[in-house]
Design a protein around this motif. Sequence first.
Motif, PDB file in Angstrom:
ATOM      1  N   GLY A  68       9.337  -2.708 -14.781  1.00  0.00           N
ATOM      2  CA  GLY A  68       9.090  -3.157 -13.415  1.00  0.00           C
ATOM      3  C   GLY A  68       9.390  -2.066 -12.406  1.00  0.00           C
ATOM      4  N   HIS A  69      10.366  -2.347 -11.548  1.00  0.00           N
ATOM      5  CA  HIS A  69      10.685  -1.422 -10.454  1.00  0.00           C
ATOM      6  C   HIS A  69      12.148  -0.993 -10.482  1.00  0.00           C
ATOM      7  CE1 HIS A  69       6.873  -1.505  -8.278  1.00  0.00           C
ATOM      8  NE2 HIS A  69       6.746  -2.748  -8.696  1.00  0.00           N
ATOM      9  N   LEU A  70      12.440   0.027  -9.713  1.00  0.00           N
ATOM     10  CA  LEU A  70      13.795   0.597  -9.681  1.00  0.00           C
ATOM     11  C   LEU A  70      14.641  -0.079  -8.602  1.00  0.00           C
ATOM     12  CD1 LEU A  70      14.530   2.910 -11.582  1.00  0.00           C
ATOM     13  CD2 LEU A  70      14.318   4.471  -9.657  1.00  0.00           C
ATOM     14  N   THR A 106       8.321   6.566  -8.204  1.00  0.00           N
ATOM     15  CA  THR A 106       8.298   5.145  -7.832  1.00  0.00           C
ATOM     16  C   THR A 106       7.674   4.394  -9.000  1.00  0.00           C
ATOM     17  OG1 THR A 106       6.070   5.047  -6.863  1.00  0.00           O
ATOM     18  CG2 THR A 106       7.853   5.773  -5.405  1.00  0.00           C
ATOM     19  N   ASP A 107       7.699   3.083  -8.935  1.00  0.00           N
ATOM     20  CA  ASP A 107       7.046   2.279  -9.961  1.00  0.00           C
ATOM     21  C   ASP A 107       7.505   2.646 -11.371  1.00  0.00           C
ATOM     22  OD1 ASP A 107       5.184   2.605  -7.488  1.00  0.00           O
ATOM     23  OD2 ASP A 107       4.569   0.721  -8.418  1.00  0.00           O
ATOM     24  N   THR A 108       8.812   2.604 -11.551  1.00  0.00           N
ATOM     25  CA  THR A 108       9.361   2.763 -12.894  1.00  0.00           C
ATOM     26  C   THR A 108      10.462   1.721 -13.073  1.00  0.00           C
ATOM     27  OG1 THR A 108      10.304   4.311 -14.497  1.00  0.00           O
ATOM     28  CG2 THR A 108      11.093   4.523 -12.245  1.00  0.00           C
ATOM     29  N   GLY A 131      -2.946  -2.300  -7.513  1.00  0.00           N
ATOM     30  CA  GLY A 131      -3.685  -2.329  -6.263  1.00  0.00           C
ATOM     31  C   GLY A 131      -3.015  -1.592  -5.121  1.00  0.00           C
ATOM     32  N   ASP A 132      -1.687  -1.635  -5.056  1.00  0.00           N
ATOM     33  CA  ASP A 132      -0.988  -0.981  -3.947  1.00  0.00           C
ATOM     34  C   ASP A 132      -1.060   0.555  -4.052  1.00  0.00           C
ATOM     35  OD1 ASP A 132       0.716  -1.426  -6.202  1.00  0.00           O
ATOM     36  OD2 ASP A 132       2.491  -1.022  -5.007  1.00  0.00           O
ATOM     37  N   HIS A 133      -1.615   1.061  -5.163  1.00  0.00           N
ATOM     38  CA  HIS A 133      -1.780   2.508  -5.339  1.00  0.00           C
ATOM     39  C   HIS A 133      -3.251   2.919  -5.487  1.00  0.00           C
ATOM     40  CE1 HIS A 133       2.565   3.188  -6.022  1.00  0.00           C
ATOM     41  NE2 HIS A 133       2.483   1.908  -6.339  1.00  0.00           N
ATOM     42  N   ALA A 134      -4.090   1.977  -5.893  1.00  0.00           N
ATOM     43  CA  ALA A 134      -5.445   2.354  -6.292  1.00  0.00           C
ATOM     44  C   ALA A 134      -6.564   1.625  -5.560  1.00  0.00           C
ATOM     45  CB  ALA A 134      -5.612   2.142  -7.797  1.00  0.00           C
ATOM     46  N   GLY A 168       0.809  -1.212   0.000  1.00  0.00           N
ATOM     47  CA  GLY A 168       0.000   0.000   0.000  1.00  0.00           C
ATOM     48  C   GLY A 168       0.838   1.256   0.000  1.00  0.00           C
ATOM     49  N   ASN A 169       0.404   2.224  -0.811  1.00  0.00           N
ATOM     50  CA  ASN A 169       1.106   3.507  -0.910  1.00  0.00           C
ATOM     51  C   ASN A 169       0.100   4.644  -0.834  1.00  0.00           C
ATOM     52  OD1 ASN A 169       4.022   2.757  -1.995  1.00  0.00           O
ATOM     53  ND2 ASN A 169       2.535   1.419  -2.994  1.00  0.00           N
ATOM     54  N   ALA A 170       0.505   5.740  -0.198  1.00  0.00           N
ATOM     55  CA  ALA A 170      -0.265   6.977  -0.217  1.00  0.00           C
ATOM     56  C   ALA A 170       0.663   8.087   0.271  1.00  0.00           C
ATOM     57  CB  ALA A 170      -1.499   6.886   0.684  1.00  0.00           C
ATOM     58  N   MET A 174      11.857   5.165  -1.269  1.00  0.00           N
ATOM     59  CA  MET A 174      10.447   4.749  -1.266  1.00  0.00           C
ATOM     60  C   MET A 174      10.276   3.326  -1.796  1.00  0.00           C
ATOM     61  SD  MET A 174       8.885   7.657  -0.381  1.00  0.00           S
ATOM     62  CE  MET A 174       7.164   7.572  -0.928  1.00  0.00           C
ATOM     63  N   HIS A 175       9.109   2.753  -1.490  1.00  0.00           N
ATOM     64  CA  HIS A 175       8.632   1.514  -2.113  1.00  0.00           C
ATOM     65  C   HIS A 175       9.637   0.372  -1.967  1.00  0.00           C
ATOM     66  CE1 HIS A 175       5.926  -0.749  -4.631  1.00  0.00           C
ATOM     67  NE2 HIS A 175       5.282   0.327  -5.087  1.00  0.00           N
ATOM     68  N   LEU A 176      10.270   0.254  -0.797  1.00  0.00           N
ATOM     69  CA  LEU A 176      11.225  -0.833  -0.560  1.00  0.00           C
ATOM     70  C   LEU A 176      10.508  -2.177  -0.541  1.00  0.00           C
ATOM     71  CD1 LEU A 176      13.036   1.602   0.599  1.00  0.00           C
ATOM     72  CD2 LEU A 176      14.007  -0.155   2.085  1.00  0.00           C
ATOM     73  N   THR A 219      -1.553   7.662  -9.672  1.00  0.00           N
ATOM     74  CA  THR A 219      -0.465   7.534 -10.648  1.00  0.00           C
ATOM     75  C   THR A 219      -0.676   6.357 -11.602  1.00  0.00           C
ATOM     76  OG1 THR A 219       0.852   6.138  -9.151  1.00  0.00           O
ATOM     77  CG2 THR A 219       1.234   8.539  -9.062  1.00  0.00           C
ATOM     78  N   HIS A 220      -1.238   5.253 -11.088  1.00  0.00           N
ATOM     79  CA  HIS A 220      -1.518   4.095 -11.943  1.00  0.00           C
ATOM     80  C   HIS A 220      -2.418   3.127 -11.190  1.00  0.00           C
ATOM     81  CE1 HIS A 220       1.924   2.697  -9.614  1.00  0.00           C
ATOM     82  NE2 HIS A 220       1.803   1.475 -10.091  1.00  0.00           N
ATOM     83  N   GLU A 221      -2.932   2.115 -11.912  1.00  0.00           N
ATOM     84  CA  GLU A 221      -4.019   1.300 -11.393  1.00  0.00           C
ATOM     85  C   GLU A 221      -3.616   0.147 -10.473  1.00  0.00           C
ATOM     86  OE1 GLU A 221      -2.943   1.411 -14.480  1.00  0.00           O
ATOM     87  OE2 GLU A 221      -3.003  -0.552 -15.472  1.00  0.00           O
TER      88      GLU A 221
HETATM   89 ZN   LIG Z   1       3.673   0.129  -6.447  1.00  0.00          ZN
END
Ligand SMILES: [Zn+2]
Length: 254
Positions: free
Chosen positions: A187-189, A139-141, A60-63, A13-15, A212-214, A56-58
């Motif tokens: 995927g992720h960074l 994040t999420d790139t 689940g951890d963001h939306a 989860g992110n916010a 972020m997003h560890l 930012t995108h769909e």
């Molecule tokens: Zn994410």
Amino acid sequence: MLRFASLGSGSKGNATLVESGKTRVLIDCGFTLSEVEKRLWRLSCNPEDLSAIVVTHEHGDHANGVGRLSRRFRIPVYSSVGTFNSIRDNDFARFQPINIHQAFTIQDLEFTPFPVPHDAREPCQLVISDGQWRLGLLTDTGTLTPCIKEHLYEVDALLLECNYDARLLETGPYHYQLKQRVASSFGHLANGQATQFLQQINTTKLQHIIGMHLSEQNNLPDYAKAALAEGLNCEAHEVDLACQAKGFDWRVLE
Ligand SMILES: [Zn+2]
Ligand SMILES: [Zn+2]
């Protein structure tokens, strides 16, 4: 003055909260309604006071929590049409489509979105400004594109993904396909990419840097801190991380 805080960051989860004057915007909401209320209260915020939610995108951890939060407190939601169409629960109180190549304002805050290579429909990340200070969120790139570097070149504060350590991912518990997904250019960074990124942008104005997003499986806080410190040529104790349980407390640019 621009203030920002995180309610939590990671694959569960992110916010992120950003505030200037009376404008208070939540970026993403991957938490249940009761969880997001609890986390907002911890930052002395009421959900009724949110001016908008930007998604930012769909994933689940963001939306996942956006629909219920929007309906419960009549909060307008801003996202790309691709993101909107891909969110499972997109029955929002109000939807405002955004062009991810064009800046938009929500009251006192200006948002400059930019596209990122990630396995989502029409994902973006953001620079948020009150007219004076600029906060970058990345994040999420999967890859660092010239476009991303251009947007985040000289920000005053940066929330930067440090998702995984390449060796821990390789030897870790994820099955082959998930490893491929995380490490792919959509995927992720990785920590190493975060280091490179910091070495490639101008960080002279940077007052805050937060990892972020560890990943809880494929990273260690000490590794992520070391990666950021290496990128900035500073000591590990000078950089900070957002965690899944608590995010991070208010930070101020003034
Ligand atoms: Zn994410
Ligand atoms: Zn994602």
